[in-house]
Scaffold this motif. Sequence first.
Motif, PDB file in Angstrom:
ATOM      1  N   GLY A  42      88.604  47.710  38.745  1.00 34.55           N
ATOM      2  CA  GLY A  42      88.896  47.987  37.347  1.00 34.55           C
ATOM      3  C   GLY A  42      87.632  48.108  36.525  1.00 34.55           C
ATOM      4  N   TYR A  43      87.816  48.094  35.223  1.00 36.99           N
ATOM      5  CA  TYR A  43      86.709  48.218  34.265  1.00 36.99           C
ATOM      6  C   TYR A  43      86.563  46.916  33.488  1.00 36.99           C
ATOM      7  CZ  TYR A  43      84.542  49.240  29.758  1.00 36.99           C
ATOM      8  OH  TYR A  43      83.774  49.183  28.622  1.00 36.99           O
ATOM      9  N   LEU A  44      85.336  46.434  33.388  1.00 34.82           N
ATOM     10  CA  LEU A  44      85.022  45.211  32.662  1.00 34.82           C
ATOM     11  C   LEU A  44      84.030  45.524  31.547  1.00 34.82           C
ATOM     12  CD1 LEU A  44      84.944  42.072  32.314  1.00 34.82           C
ATOM     13  CD2 LEU A  44      83.092  42.063  33.990  1.00 34.82           C
ATOM     14  N   TRP A  45      84.423  45.203  30.319  1.00 36.29           N
ATOM     15  CA  TRP A  45      83.520  45.307  29.165  1.00 36.29           C
ATOM     16  C   TRP A  45      83.032  43.916  28.805  1.00 36.29           C
ATOM     17  CZ3 TRP A  45      84.280  43.138  24.206  1.00 36.29           C
ATOM     18  CH2 TRP A  45      83.345  43.515  23.245  1.00 36.29           C
ATOM     19  N   GLN A  46      81.719  43.784  28.621  1.00 38.29           N
ATOM     20  CA  GLN A  46      81.121  42.487  28.309  1.00 38.29           C
ATOM     21  C   GLN A  46      80.203  42.622  27.102  1.00 38.29           C
ATOM     22  OE1 GLN A  46      79.840  39.803  31.542  1.00 38.29           O
ATOM     23  NE2 GLN A  46      77.803  39.894  30.638  1.00 38.29           N
ATOM     24  N   ARG A  47      80.390  41.778  26.112  1.00 40.31           N
ATOM     25  CA  ARG A  47      79.574  41.758  24.910  1.00 40.31           C
ATOM     26  C   ARG A  47      78.749  40.485  24.910  1.00 40.31           C
ATOM     27  NH1 ARG A  47      77.417  44.953  20.757  1.00 40.31           N
ATOM     28  NH2 ARG A  47      77.706  44.010  18.708  1.00 40.31           N
ATOM     29  N   GLU A  48      77.410  40.622  24.878  1.00 35.35           N
ATOM     30  CA  GLU A  48      76.492  39.493  24.844  1.00 35.35           C
ATOM     31  C   GLU A  48      76.012  39.275  23.407  1.00 35.35           C
ATOM     32  OE1 GLU A  48      75.659  37.656  27.396  1.00 35.35           O
ATOM     33  OE2 GLU A  48      76.120  38.819  29.193  1.00 35.35           O
ATOM     34  N   ASN A  95      76.017  45.347  24.812  1.00 34.01           N
ATOM     35  CA  ASN A  95      77.237  45.683  25.530  1.00 34.01           C
ATOM     36  C   ASN A  95      76.914  46.023  26.980  1.00 34.01           C
ATOM     37  OD1 ASN A  95      79.032  45.457  23.324  1.00 34.01           O
ATOM     38  ND2 ASN A  95      78.463  47.484  22.613  1.00 34.01           N
ATOM     39  N   LEU A  96      77.748  45.554  27.890  1.00 31.62           N
ATOM     40  CA  LEU A  96      77.641  45.915  29.304  1.00 31.62           C
ATOM     41  C   LEU A  96      78.981  46.489  29.759  1.00 31.62           C
ATOM     42  CD1 LEU A  96      75.759  42.774  30.685  1.00 31.62           C
ATOM     43  CD2 LEU A  96      74.797  45.045  30.287  1.00 31.62           C
ATOM     44  N   HIS A  97      78.907  47.511  30.588  1.00 30.91           N
ATOM     45  CA  HIS A  97      80.105  48.184  31.102  1.00 30.91           C
ATOM     46  C   HIS A  97      80.043  48.143  32.632  1.00 30.91           C
ATOM     47  CE1 HIS A  97      80.712  49.855  27.038  1.00 30.91           C
ATOM     48  NE2 HIS A  97      79.405  50.024  27.044  1.00 30.91           N
TER      49      HIS A  97
END
Length: 229
Positions: free
Chosen positions: A188-194, A202-204
């Motif tokens: 799947g797709y994981l969006w991560q906000r630091e 943002n990391l994708h």
Amino acid sequence: MVFLFSLQVFGQEHLSSFNAITITYKFHPKFYLYGEGQLRGIEDYSYPDYYEIKGGIGYNLTKNHKPFIGIGRYATYKDKAIDKEEFRFWLQDIIDLKYGKFKFENRFRAEKSWFYEPQKEVHSDRYRFRYRLNVSVPLNSESVKPGTIFANAYDEIFFVTEKPAFARHRLYGGFGYQIDETFGMASGYLWQREFARSGNKNLHFLYFALNINIDTTDDDNDYHFPGAD
């Protein structure tokens, strides 16, 4: 094709890789061992610059209540040299709620980490607290069993004892397939906000995992989908 798509969607941000293999070994009706290895390509999709190895022991207090103790080692690379090492200890509690075919996993975790940055000769530590709501549902059957396709989504928030206190936010959506009684996979797709004083980021991630469940008891199989951790 994936790289071109990521350029169009994310602009200057790029797609990162998140690959994991998990093993859940249930050796007693109440106890299970869990292990996980990860490789991530954060700066370059095709080149891993982060890894982690972790594991621990869990206790099935009830079928839907599972306390857990874990430890792990984590390492981040920069310019192909190790930049930061981490040793982590954590306590967590998982409470599952079911509504029809839907499973709602509430995970609470408290972590203590010790860091070492070899290039700077710097030692530090950190406390962190996490909460994750993980929702899964089988799509082609009433319950998860061999041959089942399932959908999975979760929202996770991270807090630390320093500023900014709200340190990270994750959103994930994807699908999985339970191949047989032992092997399952998910992607799947994981969006991560630091969140940091120096600026937010943002990391994708494109996520892929192979999940291995080994149950030596006579209990009914309860397939375990860890999700990106």
